[in-house]
Design a protein around this motif. Structure first.
Motif, PDB file in Angstrom:
ATOM      1  N   ALA A 248      44.117  36.135  36.903  1.00  0.00           N
ATOM      2  CA  ALA A 248      43.137  35.045  36.798  1.00  0.00           C
ATOM      3  C   ALA A 248      41.858  35.487  36.084  1.00  0.00           C
ATOM      4  O   ALA A 248      40.876  34.745  36.059  1.00  0.00           O
ATOM      5  N   GLY A 249      41.864  36.684  35.500  1.00  0.00           N
ATOM      6  CA  GLY A 249      40.683  37.189  34.791  1.00  0.00           C
ATOM      7  C   GLY A 249      39.624  37.733  35.724  1.00  0.00           C
ATOM      8  O   GLY A 249      38.458  37.871  35.331  1.00  0.00           O
ATOM      9  N   LEU A 250      40.010  38.098  36.950  1.00  0.00           N
ATOM     10  CA  LEU A 250      39.074  38.566  37.961  1.00  0.00           C
ATOM     11  C   LEU A 250      39.482  39.962  38.421  1.00  0.00           C
ATOM     12  O   LEU A 250      40.432  40.548  37.906  1.00  0.00           O
ATOM     13  N   THR A 251      38.758  40.522  39.388  1.00  0.00           N
ATOM     14  CA  THR A 251      39.120  41.797  39.996  1.00  0.00           C
ATOM     15  C   THR A 251      39.047  41.655  41.508  1.00  0.00           C
ATOM     16  O   THR A 251      38.363  40.763  42.024  1.00  0.00           O
ATOM     17  N   LEU A 252      39.771  42.514  42.224  1.00  0.00           N
ATOM     18  CA  LEU A 252      39.613  42.531  43.673  1.00  0.00           C
ATOM     19  C   LEU A 252      38.152  42.801  44.016  1.00  0.00           C
ATOM     20  O   LEU A 252      37.473  43.590  43.354  1.00  0.00           O
ATOM     21  N   ALA A 253      37.679  42.163  45.066  1.00  0.00           N
ATOM     22  CA  ALA A 253      36.237  42.064  45.317  1.00  0.00           C
ATOM     23  C   ALA A 253      35.593  43.369  45.789  1.00  0.00           C
ATOM     24  O   ALA A 253      36.234  44.220  46.402  1.00  0.00           O
ATOM     25  N   LYS A 254      34.291  43.453  45.501  1.00  0.00           N
ATOM     26  CA  LYS A 254      33.424  44.505  46.032  1.00  0.00           C
ATOM     27  C   LYS A 254      32.460  43.874  47.034  1.00  0.00           C
ATOM     28  O   LYS A 254      31.924  42.798  46.788  1.00  0.00           O
ATOM     29  N   GLN A 359      36.643  38.982  42.620  1.00  0.00           N
ATOM     30  CA  GLN A 359      35.254  39.045  42.184  1.00  0.00           C
ATOM     31  C   GLN A 359      35.092  38.340  40.836  1.00  0.00           C
ATOM     32  O   GLN A 359      35.866  38.553  39.901  1.00  0.00           O
ATOM     33  N   CYS A 360      34.066  37.488  40.756  1.00  0.00           N
ATOM     34  CA  CYS A 360      33.758  36.824  39.488  1.00  0.00           C
ATOM     35  C   CYS A 360      33.180  37.836  38.496  1.00  0.00           C
ATOM     36  O   CYS A 360      32.446  38.751  38.893  1.00  0.00           O
ATOM     37  N   PRO A 361      33.470  37.681  37.216  1.00  0.00           N
ATOM     38  CA  PRO A 361      32.956  38.630  36.216  1.00  0.00           C
ATOM     39  C   PRO A 361      31.429  38.684  36.198  1.00  0.00           C
ATOM     40  O   PRO A 361      30.750  37.678  36.363  1.00  0.00           O
TER      41      PRO A 361
END
Length: 363
Positions: A248-254, A359-361
């Motif tokens: 989805a163009g995201l990453t697992l959250a921080k 996480q949102c970019p």
């Protein structure tokens, strides 16, 4: 005489041959030029198509993330609630939706002031309700957005759009961007039980086209989203959750500080529902995956982008963690989960399936 005629004929033939050759060369150059230009355009088209396919791939990935959420659908710009309400109710609900706002700031109905946000609201409406051209004026074919007319509300029918007469709910003046239906806004009025209503509110359909309408109409509604996280109710292993975020163009959250702990707890309650006190503490619905892990080196915790996962004031581990407990003696606890009440725990990357946060970019 013969000699003179022969020389003249040869001169004519030579000149004709020269002109023919020049035309031929120019023709060939023209063909070569055309082929070159066509190839350039083909390359540009392929690049543009690849870019478009990437965007659609990310939209598909986002749809996969959100498919099991109950009536709430989000991008990194806005959140759509599928509940059908009138305009004033939608406005109040969005004011109370303040995840990521900070302080005493209030939320607001969505500001759709560019093509990306218009695409977002189309996508979210399509997730909430199916498009049906045979019912194109029905309530579920539209979503409330934050544009409303604030000047020159005379009730006079008009198809002229003057952006200076309208405002977004966050106070912005509309830009040149708009997607009104043909001959809209038409500013019709209606009198019901002695009260005069004006078409001073804006809604958006499945095609991303805008219409002015009455505030008593009921539709789903979209709010601006200032948060860092998009949560998925799909239960996945840590590795599958990581892959789904990336699709989805995201990453697992921080979660890197106390403010982000509070935001994640609030987001988890909105998107996944509150903690269920009737299930055990480590029930899969009470925890969600974050991007923290020590898969590369035991005891050295990193986020998925390679940055250090650092302790911060107020960080709460589920006592006595991280303990790297082994599971049947062969696998350690190498990834981070986060509880709906704000605790961290190290867990098994392949043995557990949980909801997860992306996480949102740029956040």
């Amino acid at each position: 005489v013969v000699s003179t005629q022969s020389t003249g004929s040869s001169g004519i033939n030579a000149e004709y041959g020269k002109q023919w050759y020049q035309r031929r060369v120019r023709g060939r150059l023209s063909v070569f030029t055309r082929v070159f230009i066509m190839r350039i355009f083909a390359i540009l088209a392929i690049v543009a198509l690849a870019h478009a396919e990437t965007n659609w791939s990310q939209i598909y990935g986002l749809k996969r993330l959100l498919k099991n959420l109950d009536g709430i659908y989000a991008t990194c710009n806005m959140v759509l609630f599928s509940e059908m309400v009138d305009y004033e109710t939608a406005e109040k609900r969005c004011e109370n939706f303040d995840i990521g706002m900070g302080g005493d700031s209030k939320g607001n109905l969505a500001t759709v002031n560019d093509g990306d946000k218009n695409q977002d609201i189309k996508t979210l409406l399509g997730m909430a309700y199916d498009k049906d051209n045979d019912r194109k004026w029905d309530a579920d074919q539209w979503v409330w957005a934050g544009l409303r007319k604030v000047k020159n509300n005379s009730g006079k029918i008009s198809t002229e759009y003057d952006a200076n007469d309208w405002n977004w709910a966050d106070g912005q003046t509309p830009s040149d961007f708009h997607r009104w239906l043909p001959k809209m806004p038409d500013q019709r009025t209606k009198k019901i039980k002695g009260e005069r209503y004006y078409q001073n509110q804006m809604r958006i359909n499945h095609n991303g086209r805008w219409d002015d309408t009455f505030k008593y109409k009921v539709h789903p509604y979209a709010c601006d989203y200032q948060g860092k996280y998009i949560l998925s109710a799909n239960h996945k292993t840590w590795h599958d959750a990581k892959a789904d975020c990336e699709h989805a163009g995201l990453t697992l959250a921080k979660v890197r500080n106390a403010a982000e702990v509070a935001e994640m707890v609030s987001a988890a309650e909105y998107f996944l529902g509150p903690r269920d006190p009737d299930v055990r503490v480590f029930h899969k619905t009470n925890w969600l995956w974050l991007g923290g892990n020590d898969l590369e080196e035991e005891g050295v915790w990193k986020w998925t982008d390679g940055s250090d996962m650092e302790e911060f004031d107020g960080m709460k581990w589920r006592d006595p963690n991280p303990d790297n407990a082994e599971y049947i003696g062969d696998v350690g606890q190498d990834v981070i989960s986060f509880s709906k009440w704000g605790e961290f725990d190290d867990s098994f990357d392949t043995k557990r399936k949980r909801p997860f946060a992306c996480q949102c970019p740029g956040t």
